[in-house]
Design an enzyme around this catalytic site. Structure first.
Site, PDB file in Angstrom:
ATOM      1  N   ASP A 102      54.960  43.009  37.460  1.00 11.70           N
ATOM      2  CA  ASP A 102      54.527  43.923  38.522  1.00 11.70           C
ATOM      3  C   ASP A 102      53.005  44.114  38.566  1.00 11.70           C
ATOM      4  O   ASP A 102      52.341  44.211  37.539  1.00 11.70           O
ATOM      5  CB  ASP A 102      55.179  45.298  38.318  1.00 11.70           C
ATOM      6  CG  ASP A 102      56.674  45.257  38.587  1.00 11.70           C
ATOM      7  OD1 ASP A 102      57.207  44.168  38.896  1.00 11.70           O
ATOM      8  OD2 ASP A 102      57.309  46.325  38.490  1.00 11.70           O
TER       9      ASP A 102
ATOM     10  N   ASN B  34      61.784  32.553  35.032  1.00 13.18           N
ATOM     11  CA  ASN B  34      62.467  31.259  34.928  1.00 13.18           C
ATOM     12  C   ASN B  34      61.839  30.224  35.860  1.00 13.18           C
ATOM     13  O   ASN B  34      62.544  29.352  36.377  1.00 13.18           O
ATOM     14  CB  ASN B  34      63.957  31.430  35.255  1.00 13.18           C
ATOM     15  CG  ASN B  34      64.640  32.365  34.282  1.00 13.18           C
ATOM     16  OD1 ASN B  34      65.006  31.981  33.174  1.00 13.18           O
ATOM     17  ND2 ASN B  34      64.787  33.626  34.675  1.00 13.18           N
TER      18      ASN B  34
ATOM     19  N   GLU C  97      62.334  37.778  40.298  1.00  9.86           N
ATOM     20  CA  GLU C  97      62.633  37.637  38.857  1.00  9.86           C
ATOM     21  C   GLU C  97      61.364  37.395  38.047  1.00  9.86           C
ATOM     22  O   GLU C  97      61.423  36.938  36.923  1.00  9.86           O
ATOM     23  CB  GLU C  97      63.760  36.646  38.586  1.00  9.86           C
ATOM     24  CG  GLU C  97      63.547  35.218  38.972  1.00  9.86           C
ATOM     25  CD  GLU C  97      62.645  34.472  38.033  1.00  9.86           C
ATOM     26  OE1 GLU C  97      61.469  34.295  38.405  1.00  9.86           O
ATOM     27  OE2 GLU C  97      63.091  34.058  36.945  1.00  9.86           O
ATOM     28  N   TRP C  98      60.220  37.794  38.660  1.00  7.45           N
ATOM     29  CA  TRP C  98      58.935  37.926  37.961  1.00  7.45           C
ATOM     30  C   TRP C  98      58.397  36.605  37.393  1.00  7.45           C
ATOM     31  O   TRP C  98      57.534  36.613  36.507  1.00  7.45           O
ATOM     32  CB  TRP C  98      59.024  38.978  36.840  1.00  7.45           C
ATOM     33  CG  TRP C  98      59.889  40.146  37.190  1.00  7.45           C
ATOM     34  CD1 TRP C  98      59.757  40.931  38.309  1.00  7.45           C
ATOM     35  CD2 TRP C  98      61.020  40.656  36.478  1.00  7.45           C
ATOM     36  NE1 TRP C  98      60.737  41.900  38.308  1.00  7.45           N
ATOM     37  CE2 TRP C  98      61.518  41.764  37.200  1.00  7.45           C
ATOM     38  CE3 TRP C  98      61.649  40.298  35.274  1.00  7.45           C
ATOM     39  CZ2 TRP C  98      62.623  42.497  36.781  1.00  7.45           C
ATOM     40  CZ3 TRP C  98      62.751  41.028  34.858  1.00  7.45           C
ATOM     41  CH2 TRP C  98      63.223  42.114  35.612  1.00  7.45           C
ATOM     42  N   GLY C  99      58.917  35.479  37.884  1.00  8.42           N
ATOM     43  CA  GLY C  99      58.427  34.195  37.371  1.00  8.42           C
ATOM     44  C   GLY C  99      59.020  33.821  36.024  1.00  8.42           C
ATOM     45  O   GLY C  99      58.655  32.801  35.440  1.00  8.42           O
TER      46      GLY C  99
ATOM     47  N   ASP D 270      66.262  41.936  42.709  1.00 12.07           N
ATOM     48  CA  ASP D 270      65.561  42.092  41.430  1.00 12.07           C
ATOM     49  C   ASP D 270      66.340  41.453  40.274  1.00 12.07           C
ATOM     50  O   ASP D 270      67.431  40.921  40.457  1.00 12.07           O
ATOM     51  CB  ASP D 270      65.324  43.606  41.209  1.00 12.07           C
ATOM     52  CG  ASP D 270      63.985  43.889  40.561  1.00 12.07           C
ATOM     53  OD1 ASP D 270      63.435  43.001  39.878  1.00 12.07           O
ATOM     54  OD2 ASP D 270      63.486  45.023  40.725  1.00 12.07           O
TER      55      ASP D 270
HETATM   56  C1  GLA Z   1      60.914  45.864  39.330  1.00 20.49           C
HETATM   57  C2  GLA Z   1      60.243  45.099  40.485  1.00 20.49           C
HETATM   58  C3  GLA Z   1      59.405  46.084  41.283  1.00 20.49           C
HETATM   59  C4  GLA Z   1      60.293  47.198  41.815  1.00 20.49           C
HETATM   60  C5  GLA Z   1      61.017  47.894  40.680  1.00 20.49           C
HETATM   61  C6  GLA Z   1      62.062  48.871  41.169  1.00 20.49           C
HETATM   62  O1  GLA Z   1      59.976  46.323  38.420  1.00 20.49           O
HETATM   63  O2  GLA Z   1      59.473  44.052  39.993  1.00 20.49           O
HETATM   64  O3  GLA Z   1      58.747  45.420  42.339  1.00 20.49           O
HETATM   65  O4  GLA Z   1      61.211  46.653  42.727  1.00 20.49           O
HETATM   66  O5  GLA Z   1      61.681  46.950  39.835  1.00 20.49           O
HETATM   67  O6  GLA Z   1      62.751  49.499  40.134  1.00 20.49           O
END
Ligand code: GLA
Length: 394
Positions: free
Chosen positions: A211, A193, A189-191, A156
């Protein structure tokens, strides 16, 4: 300069610049894993921080008894909150109240079921749930994971401050590599970068968005699967065997949407060649949800060995057509109705890259029914929020 010394200086220049700009092969990911999108179960979407060894064991049991293992699901992944501290030597310590037998014993249990075992950490000082992160402990953690028998690491991006994402994820990639155990490396890293631009040599999959939430009409700031699907448009070319775009784990069966909406969610994820990580309570799943998650013909679209991510080929308001090229020359097609009323949706052979006169067999993958041969176009009525998912074979 004579022509010989010109050649020599050109060679010297190309060696110099070559070494500056080429990526040495030892820095590549090349772990040979995830040649099709990884499939499994992850604790987070349904259980959040409430993870225990009993929960994980029962998820492994249910993955087998439900038929999901037979359908291709393989990895059992504990997300955040299994870890509590580091010991004096800097070793990561699992929560002894929730995981009294320890992580090695749990990994052994998962392996004894013929499954693979995954774990979670974070590139920062703390995880998103404020447990210890791996920053500065990457090599130690990787060795520990290898010793435990970990097969998959979700990594993460919380509490990373000014860290450079590519460098931070590359450090963990190198640490995993030097630990010597094949471990699928899942970047989360959620996109932020644009990992699709640099992570092919770093991870086996990378999250492309924030998420996912289990809702059709989500509150502001929460992403529905439909909004996430919109954000995949344009990323198709970056996915392929060993390196996938990850639009996040499945919400199928978590209770916030209808069966029709879950079927649409699953269909889109399969046409996107997305990793299929179930995120529901496998022990208490209804027959309809199980039927969605184990539809082998739909899963075969996701797992097609060509490894092409599908794309949205047409959008007319709420009516969309998504298509994915398959190894046998066929196409998977999703006719998706985002609107509130039934809609007529059609796909043209041109949208599929076929000549109009080509005759092709059309099969409905949810009804498990052949619909005969078509040429030029195929049209159908699609209920509100539903999909028609087809396999078209010339
Ligand atoms: C972030 C991630 C999620 C999950 C949580 C855990 O939000 O994007 O998928 O792993 O952390 O805390």
């Amino acid at each position: 300069m004579n022509s010989f010394s010109k050649k020599i200086s050109r060679l010297a220049l190309s060696l110099f610049f070559g070494s500056l700009f080429s990526v040495p092969s030892s820095r590549a990911l090349d772990n040979g894993l995830a040649l099709t999108p990884p499939m499994g179960w992850n604790s987070w979407n349904r259980f959040g921080c409430n993870v225990t060894e009993d929960l994980v064991k029962s998820a492994a049991d249910a993955l087998v008894s439900s038929g999901m293992k037979d359908a291709g699901y393989e990895y059992i992944v504990i997300d955040d909150c299994w870890q509590v501290s580091r010991d004096a030597a800097g070793n990561i310590v699992a929560d002894a109240t929730t995981f009294p037998s320890g992580i090695k014993a749990l990994a052994d249990y998962v392996h004894s079921k013929g499954l693979k075992f995954g774990i979670y950490s974070d590139a920062g000082t703390m995880t998103c749930a404020k447990r210890p992160g791996s920053r500065g402990h990457e090599y130690k953690d990787a060795l520990q994971y290898a010793a435990w028998g970990v097969d998959y690491l979700k990594y993460d991006w919380c509490n990373t401050g000014t860290e450079n994402a590519q460098a931070a994820y590359s450090t963990m990639r190198d640490a995993l590599k030097s630990a010597g155990r094949p471990i699928v490396f899942s970047l989360c890293e959620w996109g932020s970068n644009k990992p699709w631009l640099w992570a092919t040599d770093v991870g086996n999959l990378w999250r492309t968005t924030g998420d996912i939430s289990d809702c059709w009409d989500c509150k502001k700031g929460h992403l529905s699967f439909v909004q996430i699907a919109d954000l995949q448009v344009g990323l198709e070319t970056y996915a392929g065997p060993g390196h996938w775009n990850d639009p996040d784990m499945l919400e199928v069966g978590n209770g916030g949407m209808t069966t029709t909406e879950y079927r649409s969610h699953f269909s889109l994820w399969c046409i996107l060649a997305a990793p299929l990580m179930a995120g529901n309570d496998l022990k208490n799943m209804s027959p309809e949800i199980k039927e969605i998650l184990t539809n082998k013909e739909v899963i075969a679209i996701d797992q097609d060995p060509l490894g092409m991510q599908g794309r949205r080929v047409r959008k007319n308001g709420d009516s969309e057509v998504w298509a994915k090229q398959l190894k046998d020359g066929g196409r998977a097609v999703v006719l998706f109705n985002r609107g509130a009323f039934e809609a007529d949706i059609s796909v043209s052979w041109e949208d599929l890259g076929y000549p109009g006169h080509l005759s092709a067999a059309v099969r409905d993958l949810w009804a498990k029914k052949d619909l005969g041969k078509s040429a030029g176009t195929f049209a159908a009525k699609v209920p509100s929020h539903a999909v028609l998912m087809l396999r078209v074979t010339p």
